[in-house]
Design a protein around this motif. Structure first.
Motif, PDB file in Angstrom:
ATOM      1  N   UNK A  69      49.449  54.851  32.955  1.00  0.00           N
ATOM      2  CA  UNK A  69      49.671  55.600  34.188  1.00  0.00           C
ATOM      3  C   UNK A  69      49.948  54.687  35.367  1.00  0.00           C
ATOM      4  N   UNK A  70      50.986  55.051  36.138  1.00  0.00           N
ATOM      5  CA  UNK A  70      51.291  54.310  37.366  1.00  0.00           C
ATOM      6  C   UNK A  70      50.207  54.552  38.404  1.00  0.00           C
ATOM      7  N   UNK A  71      49.465  55.645  38.245  1.00  0.00           N
ATOM      8  CA  UNK A  71      48.473  56.020  39.245  1.00  0.00           C
ATOM      9  C   UNK A  71      47.289  55.057  39.276  1.00  0.00           C
ATOM     10  N   UNK A  72      47.155  54.206  38.248  1.00  0.00           N
ATOM     11  CA  UNK A  72      46.051  53.249  38.230  1.00  0.00           C
ATOM     12  C   UNK A  72      46.308  52.106  39.215  1.00  0.00           C
ATOM     13  N   UNK A  73      47.596  51.771  39.424  1.00  0.00           N
ATOM     14  CA  UNK A  73      47.935  50.598  40.217  1.00  0.00           C
ATOM     15  C   UNK A  73      47.403  50.610  41.648  1.00  0.00           C
ATOM     16  N   UNK A  74      47.494  51.751  42.373  1.00  0.00           N
ATOM     17  CA  UNK A  74      46.926  51.734  43.729  1.00  0.00           C
ATOM     18  C   UNK A  74      45.441  51.386  43.749  1.00  0.00           C
ATOM     19  N   UNK A  75      44.692  51.894  42.758  1.00  0.00           N
ATOM     20  CA  UNK A  75      43.260  51.591  42.681  1.00  0.00           C
ATOM     21  C   UNK A  75      43.034  50.101  42.382  1.00  0.00           C
ATOM     22  N   UNK A  76      43.912  49.534  41.510  1.00  0.00           N
ATOM     23  CA  UNK A  76      43.819  48.111  41.218  1.00  0.00           C
ATOM     24  C   UNK A  76      44.111  47.277  42.466  1.00  0.00           C
ATOM     25  N   UNK A  77      45.092  47.748  43.260  1.00  0.00           N
ATOM     26  CA  UNK A  77      45.424  47.020  44.482  1.00  0.00           C
ATOM     27  C   UNK A  77      44.261  47.059  45.473  1.00  0.00           C
ATOM     28  N   UNK A  78      43.613  48.216  45.580  1.00  0.00           N
ATOM     29  CA  UNK A  78      42.449  48.327  46.472  1.00  0.00           C
ATOM     30  C   UNK A  78      41.327  47.422  45.963  1.00  0.00           C
ATOM     31  N   UNK A  79      41.069  47.492  44.650  1.00  0.00           N
ATOM     32  CA  UNK A  79      40.017  46.655  44.067  1.00  0.00           C
ATOM     33  C   UNK A  79      40.348  45.177  44.250  1.00  0.00           C
ATOM     34  N   UNK A  80      41.621  44.829  44.034  1.00  0.00           N
ATOM     35  CA  UNK A  80      42.038  43.443  44.218  1.00  0.00           C
ATOM     36  C   UNK A  80      41.873  42.992  45.659  1.00  0.00           C
ATOM     37  N   UNK A  81      42.240  43.870  46.600  1.00  0.00           N
ATOM     38  CA  UNK A  81      42.084  43.547  48.016  1.00  0.00           C
ATOM     39  C   UNK A  81      40.626  43.335  48.394  1.00  0.00           C
ATOM     40  N   UNK A 116      38.560  25.780  33.155  1.00  0.00           N
ATOM     41  CA  UNK A 116      39.424  26.870  33.602  1.00  0.00           C
ATOM     42  C   UNK A 116      39.078  28.181  32.910  1.00  0.00           C
ATOM     43  N   UNK A 117      38.952  28.131  31.574  1.00  0.00           N
ATOM     44  CA  UNK A 117      38.715  29.351  30.796  1.00  0.00           C
ATOM     45  C   UNK A 117      37.410  30.032  31.175  1.00  0.00           C
ATOM     46  N   UNK A 118      36.391  29.251  31.500  1.00  0.00           N
ATOM     47  CA  UNK A 118      35.082  29.833  31.823  1.00  0.00           C
ATOM     48  C   UNK A 118      34.858  30.015  33.321  1.00  0.00           C
ATOM     49  N   UNK A 119      35.889  29.743  34.110  1.00  0.00           N
ATOM     50  CA  UNK A 119      35.776  29.893  35.560  1.00  0.00           C
ATOM     51  C   UNK A 119      35.818  31.372  35.943  1.00  0.00           C
ATOM     52  N   UNK A 120      34.731  31.931  36.488  1.00  0.00           N
ATOM     53  CA  UNK A 120      34.706  33.365  36.835  1.00  0.00           C
ATOM     54  C   UNK A 120      35.827  33.764  37.784  1.00  0.00           C
ATOM     55  N   UNK A 121      36.188  32.875  38.704  1.00  0.00           N
ATOM     56  CA  UNK A 121      37.258  33.174  39.657  1.00  0.00           C
ATOM     57  C   UNK A 121      38.583  33.384  38.927  1.00  0.00           C
ATOM     58  N   UNK A 122      38.875  32.523  37.925  1.00  0.00           N
ATOM     59  CA  UNK A 122      40.112  32.648  37.162  1.00  0.00           C
ATOM     60  C   UNK A 122      40.107  33.914  36.308  1.00  0.00           C
ATOM     61  N   UNK A 123      38.958  34.204  35.704  1.00  0.00           N
ATOM     62  CA  UNK A 123      38.846  35.396  34.850  1.00  0.00           C
ATOM     63  C   UNK A 123      39.103  36.660  35.660  1.00  0.00           C
ATOM     64  N   UNK A 124      38.434  36.781  36.804  1.00  0.00           N
ATOM     65  CA  UNK A 124      38.598  37.976  37.639  1.00  0.00           C
ATOM     66  C   UNK A 124      40.019  38.050  38.181  1.00  0.00           C
ATOM     67  N   UNK A 125      40.597  36.902  38.553  1.00  0.00           N
ATOM     68  CA  UNK A 125      41.958  36.907  39.093  1.00  0.00           C
ATOM     69  C   UNK A 125      42.946  37.473  38.080  1.00  0.00           C
ATOM     70  N   UNK A 126      42.904  36.972  36.846  1.00  0.00           N
ATOM     71  CA  UNK A 126      43.901  37.389  35.856  1.00  0.00           C
ATOM     72  C   UNK A 126      43.619  38.758  35.242  1.00  0.00           C
ATOM     73  N   UNK A 127      42.361  39.113  35.103  1.00  0.00           N
ATOM     74  CA  UNK A 127      42.035  40.395  34.475  1.00  0.00           C
ATOM     75  C   UNK A 127      42.091  41.547  35.475  1.00  0.00           C
ATOM     76  N   UNK A 128      41.552  41.335  36.686  1.00  0.00           N
ATOM     77  CA  UNK A 128      41.446  42.430  37.644  1.00  0.00           C
ATOM     78  C   UNK A 128      42.494  42.376  38.740  1.00  0.00           C
TER      79      UNK A 128
END
Length: 207
Positions: A69-81, A116-128
């Motif tokens: 669903x495209x409708x998920x993207x706005x929520x991801x953008x808010x969460x990312x922001x 890098x792989x275990x860096x929480x900042x990198x994990x959250x950046x790429x996943x969320x």
């Protein structure tokens, strides 16, 4: 083609994120100080492999996510922001402290990879956060590969720069660090607000 707004947001966020010292920067700096430039470059190569792994996982899940669903993207953008705003607060409060471990070239490479792989900042950046910069109106694969390549390049340049700065400071003993955390915090706060507003305006309920 790319969405110019999302691409600009991605580029700005990436520059600010990689400019903020993290575990990879600390480790590469320690390697440079103890073993020279070559050890730092090997560490950066390991970090790049870790980033590539994160990108592969993010892209594999992103195609399915966007198809749902495209409708998920706005929520991801808010969460990312909101996540970027949280990072801004952390930037204002944090100080990087280099660690010290190192031996062979192989050890430096894999230590950089796992840092890098275990860096929480990198994990959250790429996943969320990474998916929130992808526009469903354009090729997901092309965007993902381009964004991934840009991230790896900028991240590598940033880590090398910090490592060489640390090496120079130790050799000269005249190093007074710029308050990069304050500058990064201000930039991250601005980008975070833009992402939250963009996501809010794109919510399905908005008229």
């Amino acid at each position: 083609m790319l969405d110019p707004v999302l691409f600009t947001a991605f580029l700005t966020t990436t520059v600010l994120i990689v400019a903020t010292p993290g575990p990879s920067c600390a480790f590469a700096a320690a390697q440079a100080v103890r073993h020279g430039t070559r050890a730092a470059l090997v560490t950066v190569a390991g970090d790049a492999l870790g980033s590539a792994l994160h990108i592969g996982i993010a892209v594999a899940g992103l195609a399915t996510l966007t198809r749902l669903s495209d409708m998920i993207l706005p929520f991801l953008q808010i969460a990312g922001g909101l996540f970027i705003l949280w990072m801004a607060v952390q930037s204002f409060r944090s100080t990087a402290v280099p660690s010290n471990t190192a031996h062979s070239t192989r050890v430096s490479f894999w230590a950089g990879f796992f840092a890098c792989v275990t860096n929480p900042k990198a994990i959250v950046f790429f996943v969320a956060l990474f998916p929130s910069f992808i526009s469903p109106a354009h090729s997901i694969l092309v965007q993902s590969l381009l964004y991934g390549a840009i991230f790896i390049l900028l991240d590598a340049l940033s880590i090398v720069a910090y490592a060489l700065l640390a090496l120079h400071a130790v050799r000269r003993t005249t190093g007074r660090w710029l308050n990069v955390n304050m500058l990064s915090g201000l930039g991250l706060a601005g980008v975070g607000l833009v992402m939250v507003v963009k996501g809010y305006r794109a919510l399905p309920s908005q008229t």
